[in-house]
Design a protein around this motif. Structure first.
Motif, short mmCIF file in Angstrom:
data_model
loop_
_atom_site.label_atom_id
_atom_site.label_comp_id
_atom_site.label_asym_id
_atom_site.label_seq_id
_atom_site.Cartn_x
_atom_site.Cartn_y
_atom_site.Cartn_z
N SER A 1 -12.24 7.53 -59.29
CA SER A 1 -12.98 6.46 -58.62
C SER A 1 -13.89 6.96 -57.51
O SER A 1 -14.12 6.27 -56.53
CB SER A 1 -12.01 5.42 -58.05
N ASN B 1 -19.12 -4.12 -60.64
CA ASN B 1 -19.69 -3.56 -59.42
C ASN B 1 -18.70 -3.58 -58.27
O ASN B 1 -19.09 -3.47 -57.12
CB ASN B 1 -20.96 -4.33 -59.05
N ASP B 2 -17.42 -3.73 -58.59
CA ASP B 2 -16.41 -3.57 -57.55
C ASP B 2 -16.32 -2.10 -57.22
O ASP B 2 -16.62 -1.24 -58.04
CB ASP B 2 -15.04 -4.04 -58.06
N ALA B 3 -15.83 -1.83 -55.99
CA ALA B 3 -15.74 -0.43 -55.59
C ALA B 3 -14.74 0.34 -56.44
O ALA B 3 -14.90 1.52 -56.68
CB ALA B 3 -15.36 -0.36 -54.12
N TYR B 4 -13.69 -0.36 -56.90
CA TYR B 4 -12.64 0.37 -57.60
C TYR B 4 -12.50 -0.02 -59.06
O TYR B 4 -11.50 0.30 -59.68
CB TYR B 4 -11.31 0.19 -56.87
N ALA B 5 -13.46 -0.70 -59.59
CA ALA B 5 -13.43 -0.98 -61.03
C ALA B 5 -14.70 -0.39 -61.63
O ALA B 5 -15.79 -0.68 -61.16
CB ALA B 5 -13.37 -2.48 -61.27
N LEU C 1 -22.32 -9.82 -59.65
CA LEU C 1 -21.52 -8.60 -59.54
C LEU C 1 -21.23 -8.00 -60.91
O LEU C 1 -20.94 -6.82 -61.03
CB LEU C 1 -20.20 -8.90 -58.84
N THR D 1 -17.50 8.00 -55.85
CA THR D 1 -18.83 7.42 -56.01
C THR D 1 -19.72 8.30 -56.86
O THR D 1 -20.38 7.84 -57.77
CB THR D 1 -19.49 7.21 -54.64
N GLN E 1 -20.43 -0.59 -50.15
CA GLN E 1 -20.60 -1.95 -50.65
C GLN E 1 -20.43 -2.97 -49.53
O GLN E 1 -21.19 -3.93 -49.43
CB GLN E 1 -19.61 -2.22 -51.78
#
Lengths: 378, 170
Positions: free
Chosen positions: A208, A138-142, B28, A210, B144
């Motif tokens: 990447s 749930n990372d922005a870039y993973a 997460l 959204t 986020q």
């Protein structure tokens, strides 16, 4: 709350200590970061990731059960409010599918007739592996998912993973009971694809974003790519099978074509990992019927399924037989897939057992149907 | 209670901030998909790190923060060392402003968290863009971080009462 820490202000004697520790660990993490970037596939880091995956998988599996239950209930509420829209969409989809059914029936008889001619060669065996999503980054870039099938179930790095809509990604890390799928929108994802209708081969590059949309770096005659055209895996490189539904071209610029993925990552719960073996060239030389190369396309196994026949051709000569992928889907959709579809519908996590012989198209006819895909693209 | 059990309880209490951070990292990695995936999972470890670095850094040493970040990296499959560096940067920010923030109103601390989150977002974005060789979209990251900033007060209240009732054994 306001005064938290105030009366303890004098107690923070360890401040200088923690500063030193902070510096040391910051340095360590920077060194780790640089070394893991320069040797991303180094065995130490890979091993560490796999060990962590293995260690965390029971916890994640335990947690994901209740999460899924809650999400289903909440999802039901959401569906309730959208029921009219969904009904309409389903009705349209049903009409489109009925047309495909008609076409499929006629094609099936043709294929059966062709098979009689004994020029059909069975594709290499493949055993799809079913798995539940137990975790995701749930990372922005993973962008990755963790599923509860590992090397024990026959999962290996590089295999394609699909859900009921289309391709979602491919396996990158495998431990004995869990594995990680790198999703198509991750910045590290590169998938060889083929654009139907414009006959362009390309590389699908994760950006990447959204709203998962991906750019194709074009090789030639890019101007012929148009919005609405289906994108499927091309099978180039021999790692992924050809013909998995990837998405629909949504926007075309000079440099790249953005692709709207058919997969909806927010809804992916059950995935199917396609254990695909690239056919051997030697076999093809001795057994193939001449100009047709070994059939690389459909991920399924059963020779009885005549569907493989059309799927066999595409890789031999690029343009002509491309339209076969949806045909594959349609042929199987009405009748053949019924039993194979059952375990997925009921959510059985069994690794490949009941539906072991079904193709992506078998199980997920909608995903491979062009009309449906285009609808979603709009 | 025997001395041994007491010791154990004390260790458990002292390790609680770290454990909360680890739970946040696991959150997460789990497919929560709040509101059908329209809302990203908040970065709970970020809140944990900021909160305890500010109010009681002794309970969340750099080693713990490093471990929390490393677990998050290992589970997300990203480059190792990224989140430890981010979280340690947050700790640095919190520690350097500690004398200003301690004893201030809750919303001032909240603003401080928002600023810290923004600073590390920029660092993260710059780094990932360098790493991937292209300017990455910031939409997902901003969303986020906004979510995390929005839920900060809730977590701060919970962590605050936990800290007073459990960790420092009043």
């Amino acid at each position: 709350m306001d005064i938290l820490g105030q009366e303890r202000r004098e107690v923070f004697g360890g401040r200088s200590n923690s500063q030193v520790g902070l510096l040391v660990f910051a340095l360590v993490s920077l060194i780790l970061l640089l070394s893991s970037l320069y040797a991303a596939e180094a065995s130490v880091f890979k091993k560490a990731r796999e060990t962590a995956l293995e260690a965390a998988s029971p916890v994640l599996a335990f947690v994901s059960g209740p999460i899924g239950w809650v999400r289903d209930r909440v999802g039901d509420v959401g569906d309730y409010f959208r029921v009219l829209d969904q009904n309409k969409a389903l009705r349209e989809e049903n009409a489109a599918l009925r047309q495909w059914e008609d076409e499929a029936r006629s094609l099936r008889s043709i294929i059966a007739a062709l098979e009689e001619l004994d020029v059909y060669e069975a594709p290499p065996s493949a055993k799809p592996i079913n798995a539940f999503v137990i975790g995701e980054a749930n990372d922005a870039y993973a962008h990755s998912m963790i599923v509860n099938a590992g090397s024990k179930d026959g999962v290996a790095p590089g295999l394609a993973a699909i859900d009921e809509r289309g391709m979602i990604g491919r396996i990158v890390d495998v431990s004995s009971n869990a594995s990680r799928i790198l999703l198509l929108n991750d910045i590290q994802s590169r998938i060889p694809v083929f654009v139907e209708g414009s006959f362009v081969e390309g590389l699908l590059v994760g950006r990447s974003t959204t709203n998962p949309s991906i750019a194709i770096t074009m090789l030639a005659n890019g101007d012929r790519i148009e919005p609405g055209q289906r994108v499927i895996t091309s099978g180039a490189g021999g790692v992924l099978p050809r013909g998995l539904s990837v998405g629909v071209v949504s926007k075309v610029t000079d440099k790249e074509a953005t692709v709207e993925l058919t997969a909806d990552y927010a809804r992916t719960r059950l995935v199917r990992i396609i254990n695909y073996e690239f056919p051997q060239v030697e076999e093809a030389a001795t057994e193939a019927t001449g100009e047709i190369a070994p059939p690389p396309a459909a991920p399924a196994t059963q020779p009885a399924r005549t569907v493989r026949k059309p799927a066999a051709a595409p890789q031999a000569s690029a343009p002509a037989p491309v339209a076969t992928a949806p045909v594959t889907a349609a042929v199987n959709a009405p009748a053949v897939s019924a039993p194979a579809q059952a375990p997925l519908a009921t959510g059985a996590p069994a690794s490949g057992a009941p539906a072991a012989d079904a193709t992506a198209a078998d199980i997920f006819p909608a995903a491979a149907s062009p009309s449906v895909a285009v609808d979603e693209g709009d | 209670m025997s001395a041994r059990a007491e010791n154990l309880a004390r260790v458990a209490r002292a390790a609680m901030p770290t454990l909360l951070g680890v739970i946040g990292a696991l959150m997460l990695a789990s497919p929560l998909r709040l509101f059908q995936g329209s809302l990203p999972t908040p970065l709970v470890p970020l809140v944990v790190v900021y909160f305890w670095s500010l109010y009681s850094p002794g309970h969340l040493p750099a080693a713990s923060i490093f471990a929390i970040g490393l677990i998050q990296d290992l589970l997300s499959g990203g480059p190792l060392g990224l989140w430890p560096a981010i979280y340690l940067a947050v700790q640095y920010i919190a520690l350097s402003q500690q004398s200003y923030f301690l004893g201030r109103e809750v919303h001032v601390v909240w603003m401080g968290f928002a600023v810290a989150a923004m600073i590390v977002s920029v660092i993260l974005w710059l780094f990932m863009s360098l790493f991937s060789g292209a300017l990455l979209p910031i939409g997902g990251l901003v969303l986020q971080m906004m979510t995390t900033i929005a839920v900060y007060p809730v977590f701060a209240i919970v962590f605050g009462s936990l800290h007073r009732r459990v960790v420092i054994e009043v």
